[in-house]
Design an enzyme around this catalytic site. Sequence first.
Site, mmCIF file in Angstrom:
data_model
loop_
_atom_site.group_PDB
_atom_site.id
_atom_site.type_symbol
_atom_site.label_atom_id
_atom_site.label_comp_id
_atom_site.label_asym_id
_atom_site.label_seq_id
_atom_site.Cartn_x
_atom_site.Cartn_y
_atom_site.Cartn_z
ATOM 1 C CG ASP A 109 3.061 4.009 -5.282
ATOM 2 O OD1 ASP A 109 3.465 5.109 -4.891
ATOM 3 O OD2 ASP A 109 3.943 3.455 -6.069
ATOM 4 N NE ARG A 110 4.125 1.220 -0.917
ATOM 5 C CZ ARG A 110 4.087 0.576 -2.099
ATOM 6 N NH1 ARG A 110 3.122 -0.066 -2.134
ATOM 7 N NH2 ARG A 110 5.184 0.276 -2.648
ATOM 8 C CB THR A 111 6.012 7.749 -3.515
ATOM 9 O OG1 THR A 111 6.858 6.591 -2.754
ATOM 10 C CG2 THR A 111 6.386 8.543 -4.374
ATOM 11 C CB CYS A 152 7.626 -0.574 1.940
ATOM 12 S SG CYS A 152 7.960 0.713 1.280
ATOM 13 C CB THR A 201 7.336 5.195 1.436
ATOM 14 O OG1 THR A 201 8.743 5.490 0.548
ATOM 15 C CG2 THR A 201 6.833 6.384 0.903
ATOM 16 C CB ALA A 202 5.136 1.263 4.037
ATOM 17 C CB THR A 224 10.511 7.563 -2.902
ATOM 18 O OG1 THR A 224 10.279 6.968 -1.151
ATOM 19 C CG2 THR A 224 10.635 5.259 -3.231
ATOM 20 C CB CYS A 248 13.834 3.138 -1.943
ATOM 21 S SG CYS A 248 13.106 2.328 -2.908
#
Length: 244
Positions: A57-59, A92, A94-95, A136, A208
Site C-alpha cells: 500500500d502506497r499511503t 494510481c 499516490t503511486a 488519499t 484518488c
Amino acid sequence: MSGTAKAESGTPVLGILGGMGPEATAEFFRRVVDATPASKDQEHIHVIVNCDPSIPDRTAHILGRGPDPLPALIEAGKRLASAGTTVGAIPCMTAHYWLEALRAALPFPFLSAFEELGRRIRADHPEAKRIGVLATTGSIRAGLYEKHLTDWRIHFPDEEAQTRFVMEAIYGKHGIKAGNRGEEPRRLIREAGNRLIARGADILVAGCTEIPLVLKPGDFEVPILDPMQILARAAVEYCRGGRS
C-alpha cells in the site's frame, strides 16, 4: 518524452502498471477503450495490463506504516517491458510518488497523470485559481499536488474532513476499496468536496482513482476533474501518434 516509442513491430504498446487497486485498474482500461476513436477492433491501441494487487500500500508507506512499494513497482514494470510495453501509465495517483524512480529504472517512458492534469487545467479552465483536491492522505503528505500544480493555490480538506469523509469513503469498512459503490461513500465524498467549494475552490480534482467510481454528474456545483480520464485520453493520443 521524445518521439512516440514503438515496439519492434512498429506498433506502440501501452502498459498499464495496475493493481492499486484492481477495480481502479479495470476502470482505467475501460476509459482507455472508451477514449479511442475506433469503429472496429483493429483500430484500438495495443494494451498490456499488469494488475498486481500484492504491491504494498502506497499511503501506508508514506505515512511510515508499511513497506516500500518501489521494488514491487519496478518488478511489475519489468514484466510490462518484457511483454513489449513502449509507454507506461499508472492508474494510481499516490503511486506517482515513485514515478521518477520508475522512469529511471525501466526501458520505456511513463506518462504522468499530474503533468497531464496541469496541461488540461491550463487549456480548459484558464480562469481557475484555486483547486480543491480530494485525495488519499498519503498523496497529500507526499506533496505531489504542490509539486506538480504550482500555478494554482491548492486546498485540501481539513484534518477532520480528510479522516471522516475522504479516507473513510476510500478505505472504510463500507468504502470503495471494500467494493462499495453505493450511496454512503458518495455521500462522504460529496461532503468533503462541498466543504472545499465553500472555502473557494474553483474546480475539484478527484485525486484518488477510486473516487470517480461513486460520483455522478451534477454532484458538485463546480467542475470536478478526473486525472485518470485525462491520463487515459493522453495515452490514446500518444499511442496513435498525436503526441510526442
